[in-house]
Design a protein around this motif. Structure first.
Motif, PDB file in Angstrom:
ATOM      1  N   THR A  86     -39.459 -51.773 -32.670  1.00  0.00           N
ATOM      2  CA  THR A  86     -38.599 -52.948 -32.680  1.00  0.00           C
ATOM      3  C   THR A  86     -39.329 -54.155 -32.102  1.00  0.00           C
ATOM      4  OG1 THR A  86     -36.626 -51.569 -32.449  1.00  0.00           O
ATOM      5  CG2 THR A  86     -36.407 -53.888 -31.882  1.00  0.00           C
ATOM      6  N   LEU A 129     -40.216 -57.585 -34.050  1.00  0.00           N
ATOM      7  CA  LEU A 129     -39.790 -58.893 -33.554  1.00  0.00           C
ATOM      8  C   LEU A 129     -40.980 -59.849 -33.430  1.00  0.00           C
ATOM      9  CD1 LEU A 129     -37.164 -58.063 -30.790  1.00  0.00           C
ATOM     10  CD2 LEU A 129     -36.765 -59.285 -32.921  1.00  0.00           C
ATOM     11  N   ARG A 165     -34.615 -62.202 -38.580  1.00  0.00           N
ATOM     12  CA  ARG A 165     -34.174 -61.079 -37.756  1.00  0.00           C
ATOM     13  C   ARG A 165     -34.125 -61.472 -36.277  1.00  0.00           C
ATOM     14  NH1 ARG A 165     -37.309 -56.289 -39.071  1.00  0.00           N
ATOM     15  NH2 ARG A 165     -36.237 -55.316 -37.315  1.00  0.00           N
ATOM     16  N   HIS A 166     -34.790 -62.560 -35.889  1.00  0.00           N
ATOM     17  CA  HIS A 166     -34.671 -63.070 -34.523  1.00  0.00           C
ATOM     18  C   HIS A 166     -33.231 -63.430 -34.201  1.00  0.00           C
ATOM     19  CE1 HIS A 166     -38.997 -64.249 -33.140  1.00  0.00           C
ATOM     20  NE2 HIS A 166     -38.917 -63.006 -33.531  1.00  0.00           N
ATOM     21  N   ARG A 213     -30.527 -62.076 -35.457  1.00  0.00           N
ATOM     22  CA  ARG A 213     -29.743 -60.845 -35.315  1.00  0.00           C
ATOM     23  C   ARG A 213     -30.014 -60.194 -33.968  1.00  0.00           C
ATOM     24  NH1 ARG A 213     -26.249 -58.044 -34.609  1.00  0.00           N
ATOM     25  NH2 ARG A 213     -25.505 -56.235 -35.769  1.00  0.00           N
ATOM     26  N   HIS A 214     -31.281 -60.111 -33.592  1.00  0.00           N
ATOM     27  CA  HIS A 214     -31.621 -59.466 -32.326  1.00  0.00           C
ATOM     28  C   HIS A 214     -31.189 -60.318 -31.141  1.00  0.00           C
ATOM     29  CE1 HIS A 214     -33.854 -56.462 -30.015  1.00  0.00           C
ATOM     30  NE2 HIS A 214     -34.200 -57.451 -29.211  1.00  0.00           N
ATOM     31  N   LEU A 224     -27.755 -59.270 -29.681  1.00  0.00           N
ATOM     32  CA  LEU A 224     -27.493 -57.921 -29.193  1.00  0.00           C
ATOM     33  C   LEU A 224     -27.236 -57.980 -27.694  1.00  0.00           C
ATOM     34  CD1 LEU A 224     -30.240 -55.893 -31.097  1.00  0.00           C
ATOM     35  CD2 LEU A 224     -27.797 -56.067 -31.637  1.00  0.00           C
ATOM     36  N   ALA A 269     -37.208 -53.295 -26.148  1.00  0.00           N
ATOM     37  CA  ALA A 269     -36.427 -53.979 -27.166  1.00  0.00           C
ATOM     38  C   ALA A 269     -34.984 -54.124 -26.737  1.00  0.00           C
ATOM     39  CB  ALA A 269     -36.511 -53.211 -28.482  1.00  0.00           C
TER      40      ALA A 269
END
Length: 277
Positions: A45, A49, A125-126, A128-129, A132, A277
């Motif tokens: 992960t 990233l 995807r940054h 989305r992460h 979290l 991660a």
């Protein structure tokens, strides 16, 4: 006469040891394989990233060069290109910068954005992460909104080539035709529609993202609420407007690319320092 042996006279029965109490079961610890699997997943992960951040930075740089090639020429005056008198505002400024440019310059300016555009989707995807471990119902919508905006961007960027080429053809033809004169304007109308949708998606997604980061409980510190396309584009606009001299002229149409370069540089710097991660 020997007497019969009674049970009381017999040897005592051997004592059986008392049953030892059952030990309390200990909860099973993490299996070594599970630990290794989790470590490998976290490492993958982090690598993903970091690669996404590199993709965002390189793509923003490519788009910045593309913007300079498309719109970085000094703006032509209406006395050089009478076609410009039919337009005003952003449309006139964009045409005034593209009309003096060569076809090759415009083509490379457009292609740099179109061919690298898919990398922006990987860089997303940054977003989305970043949210979290927020619930999916809160974290997924801004990610989808922002990603949809980046999906529209290559079409809008690449369309500048056709717009500029149409204007150049009308000018060089020397024809006094209302249909030809309005052609660049028709192309501009189609071009600005995806730009308007793109910006609307970025505004909604950016506000949503910023609010969640400000609330806390995300993968980003609260000060990173500025790391969204809306705020970074505003900063990019200030940079391109206030930068003096030849560099300011070269960057005059690159506000979005400057903003994205800032955005993905910030998120990459934050995620790069992570060890888990």
């Amino acid at each position: 006469m020997p007497r019969a042996i009674s049970p009381s006279d017999s040897d005592p029965a051997p004592l059986t040891p008392a049953a030892s109490p059952e030990p309390h079961p200990t909860p099973p610890g993490p299996h070594p394989h599970d630990t290794h699997t989790g470590t490998r997943t976290g490492t993958r992960t982090l690598v993903a990233l970091r690669l996404a951040g590199i993709a965002g930075i390189l793509t923003s740089a490519a788009w910045l060069v593309g913007d300079i090639l498309l719109l970085g020429k000094p703006m032509a005056a209406p006395d050089q290109y009478p076609l410009l008198t039919a337009y005003d505002g952003m449309a006139r400024d964009s045409l005034a910068a593209m009309l003096p440019a060569s076809t090759t310059r415009l083509a490379w300016g457009a292609l740099l954005g179109v061919l690298t555009g898919p990398l922006y989707l990987y860089a997303c995807r940054h977003f989305r992460h970043a949210l979290l471990p927020q619930p999916r119902r809160l974290a997924l919508p801004p990610f989808l909104l922002l990603t949809a905006g980046y999906a529209l961007a290559p079409f809008a960027h690449g369309s500048f080539f056709y717009w500029g080429q149409a204007a150049k053809a009308v000018h060089e033809s020397g024809a006094d035709s209302a249909a030809l004169t309005t052609l660049p304007g028709d192309l501009a109308t189609v071009l600005f529609i995806p730009y308007a949708v793109l910006l609307a998606l970025w505004v909604i997604g950016s506000v949503w993202l910023a609010v969640l980061v400000l609330r806390g409980g995300t993968a980003l510190p609260r000060w990173m609420c500025i790391a969204n396309p809306l705020v970074c584009t505003l900063i990019g606009t200030l940079v391109t407007k206030l930068w003096p001299g030849a560099m300011g002229t070269a960057l005059q149409g690159a506000a979005l690319s400057v903003g994205n370069l800032l955005l993905f540089s910030l998120t990459t710097a934050v995620f790069w320092k992570r060890t888990t991660a």
